[in-house]
Design a protein around this motif. Structure first.
Motif, PDB file in Angstrom:
ATOM      1  N   UNK A   5      52.763  28.911  27.691  1.00 50.91           N
ATOM      2  CA  UNK A   5      52.034  29.329  28.896  1.00 50.91           C
ATOM      3  C   UNK A   5      51.258  30.613  28.618  1.00 50.91           C
ATOM      4  N   UNK A   6      51.907  31.580  27.991  1.00 53.18           N
ATOM      5  CA  UNK A   6      51.316  32.905  27.815  1.00 53.18           C
ATOM      6  C   UNK A   6      50.151  32.969  26.853  1.00 53.18           C
ATOM      7  N   UNK A   7      50.230  32.268  25.748  1.00 48.88           N
ATOM      8  CA  UNK A   7      49.157  32.337  24.749  1.00 48.88           C
ATOM      9  C   UNK A   7      47.835  31.768  25.276  1.00 48.88           C
ATOM     10  N   UNK A   8      47.835  30.551  25.848  1.00 47.45           N
ATOM     11  CA  UNK A   8      46.557  30.064  26.397  1.00 47.45           C
ATOM     12  C   UNK A   8      46.052  30.916  27.553  1.00 47.45           C
ATOM     13  N   UNK A   9      46.974  31.394  28.391  1.00 47.13           N
ATOM     14  CA  UNK A   9      46.576  32.226  29.519  1.00 47.13           C
ATOM     15  C   UNK A   9      45.942  33.526  29.038  1.00 47.13           C
ATOM     16  N   UNK A  68      42.393  32.794  27.656  1.00 49.84           N
ATOM     17  CA  UNK A  68      41.401  32.567  28.708  1.00 49.84           C
ATOM     18  C   UNK A  68      41.041  33.881  29.397  1.00 49.84           C
ATOM     19  N   UNK A  69      42.065  34.665  29.745  1.00 49.32           N
ATOM     20  CA  UNK A  69      41.810  35.942  30.418  1.00 49.32           C
ATOM     21  C   UNK A  69      41.034  36.900  29.505  1.00 49.32           C
ATOM     22  N   UNK A  70      41.366  36.897  28.233  1.00 44.58           N
ATOM     23  CA  UNK A  70      40.676  37.756  27.275  1.00 44.58           C
ATOM     24  C   UNK A  70      39.204  37.371  27.150  1.00 44.58           C
ATOM     25  N   UNK A  71      38.942  36.076  27.066  1.00 41.21           N
ATOM     26  CA  UNK A  71      37.550  35.611  26.979  1.00 41.21           C
ATOM     27  C   UNK A  71      36.765  35.972  28.236  1.00 41.21           C
ATOM     28  N   UNK A  72      37.381  35.795  29.389  1.00 42.59           N
ATOM     29  CA  UNK A  72      36.696  36.158  30.646  1.00 42.59           C
ATOM     30  C   UNK A  72      36.394  37.643  30.709  1.00 42.59           C
ATOM     31  N   UNK A  73      37.340  38.458  30.220  1.00 40.11           N
ATOM     32  CA  UNK A  73      37.135  39.901  30.235  1.00 40.11           C
ATOM     33  C   UNK A  73      35.982  40.289  29.321  1.00 40.11           C
TER      34      UNK A  73
END
Length: 92
Positions: free
Chosen positions: A7-11, A14-19
């Protein structure tokens, strides 16, 4: 622990890319590596410390099955927070 990473790695990715996208737009399409580290803030400031604090309180004051279930949930939240803190540093 595998569930947390599943759960944590994909999340965190995604959050890192959005940032990165958000801050590149603010900077006029200029990218700096530190943008990936901004996603660490909620995990480092909220998820990890609060999950440890509440786990201690639950262990002390909540007995039985309810206390066990709450602690397991808080351990999951802690693992998620640690994953959010450590994963962006591996992407740089």
């Amino acid at each position: 622990s595998h569930t947390i990473f599943a759960v944590g790695a994909p999340l965190s990715g995604v959050l890192s890319d959005r940032m990165v996208i958000k801050w590149r737009k603010k900077r006029g399409n200029k990218w700096v590596p530190e943008d990936r580290l901004r996603v660490m803030t909620p995990g480092a400031l909220v998820l990890v410390p609060c999950s440890i604090l509440f786990s201690g309180l639950v262990t002390q004051y909540v007995k039985g099955t309810v206390g066990l279930v709450l602690n397991l949930f808080l351990f999951f939240v802690n693992g998620l927070g640690v994953s959010l803190v450590l994963s962006p540093t591996c992407n740089i």
